[in-house]
Enzyme design. Structure first.
Site, PDB file in Angstrom:
ATOM      1  CB  THR A  13      -0.905   0.019   1.264  1.00 39.52           C
ATOM      2  OG1 THR A  13      -1.815  -1.056   1.158  1.00 39.52           O
ATOM      3  CG2 THR A  13      -1.679   1.312   1.389  1.00 39.52           C
ATOM      4  CB  THR A  89       0.558  -4.029   6.246  1.00 40.64           C
ATOM      5  OG1 THR A  89      -0.697  -4.011   5.572  1.00 40.64           O
ATOM      6  CG2 THR A  89       1.158  -2.651   6.271  1.00 40.64           C
ATOM      7  CB  CYS A 277      -4.479 -17.776  22.630  1.00 39.44           C
ATOM      8  SG  CYS A 277      -5.855 -18.634  23.366  1.00 39.44           S
TER       9      CYS A 277
END
Ligand code: ASP
Length: 341
Positions: A13, A89, A277
């Site tokens: 980006t 990203t 997690c």
């Protein structure tokens, strides 16, 4: 003496512009970025640019490109004081983690950065990310680089690359390092947490471009059986299964779960157990429903991120450099600061 930084532009980006008819973002070349950030010329460092054939959305970046990035750093290692990699990203944590395993004897900074908004956008985060990354990439003290590892700089934070994950597609603050503290942060001053920095024991610098592909990933879900998994693994010639389970290492205690995993192990496939997690670590045997991993001789990923465990596996599996050691022993080691003891 002015420091020299090689900026390797891969796409993302940061260098994209909106195509107004379709509304989609598409990648532009590096010169475009420089035109938008004239402040770079004011920095007390010299920046050379290396661009690949075509800027890529980071979803198109994988092992072949990581080899190119590592090779480019290897070829230029002695010519520059630091390296900056501009990257999309979405998969930056994978690429940066991969480089952390592929580069040996690194005594110079390799800083990855990108942005959530294109460099031409009025509210862009590209400027700060790029300029501060350049500062970190040429930060030296007493003739030594302060950062001697692969790091990600994003939104005022400097992270150890192989501890990161992208957790937000919305916030400027897009990365987290849930199980390792920051290497530094930038406020009015550039701050470095020296006690958190990695130092290599290897003497000479080189890149090891070995990356295997015989790895498969599976996330357990409530009520979804593992019965056919072994067939898929055999068909895809898999040697290592990355199995993402719940919490500290639990999965359904149903009989057919154990039978399915036993079949996988008996066919010679190693199982690495990761948590769904993002913070905390795997602990076999804490609950009855994680005891089976001890019985199966599975490998714990400890507190590693999925990104890091995945690329570490690609790097270690069938790598001739490590032929003396078993995969399981090697994977369990902390090689580049990617896992806690
Ligand atoms: N899709 C883009 C990429 O990863 C997103 C970004 O750069 O922020 O290349």
């Amino acid at each position: 003496m002015r420091k020299k930084v090689l900026a390797i532009y891969t796409g993302g980006t940061i260098g994209m512009e909106k195509e107004y008819t379709s509304g989609s973002l598409y990648p532009l070349d590096f010169e475009h970025i420089l035109d938008k950030i004239p402040e770079i010329a004011l920095l007390d460092c010299e920046v050379d640019i290396h661009s690949f054939d075509r800027p890529l959305d980071s979803s198109d970046i994988g092992p072949d490109e990581w080899k190119k990035f590592a090779h480019c750093i290897e070829e230029n290692y002695h010519l520059y004081d630091g390296f900056l990699i501009l990257h999309g990203t979405d998969t930056m944590s994978y690429s940066a983690s991969a480089l952390s395993f592929m580069l040996f004897g690194l005594k110079k900074p390799v800083i990855f950065t990108g942005s959530q908004l294109p460099v031409g956008d009025l509210r862009t985060d590209a400027k700060e990310n790029l300029i501060t990354s350049l500062y970190y990439a040429c930060l030296y003290e007493n003739g030594e680089a302060v950062i001697q590892e692969v790091a990600i700089y994003f939104e005022y934070k400097l992270f150890r690359a192989n501890r990161t994950l992208k957790y937000s597609a919305e916030n400027f603050d897009a990365y987290k390092s849930p199980n390792y503290p920051l290497l530094g942060s930038s406020g009015v001053n550039l701050q470095i947490n020296k006690e958190n920095l990695w130092r290599t024991a290897s003497k000479d610098f080189f890149a090891d471009l070995h990356l295997s592909t015989k790895v498969f990933f599976w996330r357990v879900l409530p009520g979804v059986s593992l019965q056919n998994l072994k067939n898929i693994l055999v068909l895809t010639n898999t040697k290592i299964l990355l199995l993402q389970v719940y919490g500290t290492g639990t999965l359904s205690g149903a009989k057919d779960t154990l039978t399915s995993l036993e079949k996988i192990r008996n066919s010679g496939i190693e199982i690495i157990v990761l948590s769904q997690c993002i913070s905390g670590k795997i602990c076999f045997g804490k609950y009855e429903n994680s005891n089976l991993f001890n019985h199966l001789g599975a490998i714990s990923a400890g507190d590693m991120t999925l990104e890091s465990a995945f690329v570490k596996t690609l790097h270690l599996l069938d790598n001739p450099r490590y032929k003396e050691e078993s995969f399981s022993d090697l994977f369990s080691k902390n090689l580049k600061g990617e896992k806690s003891p």
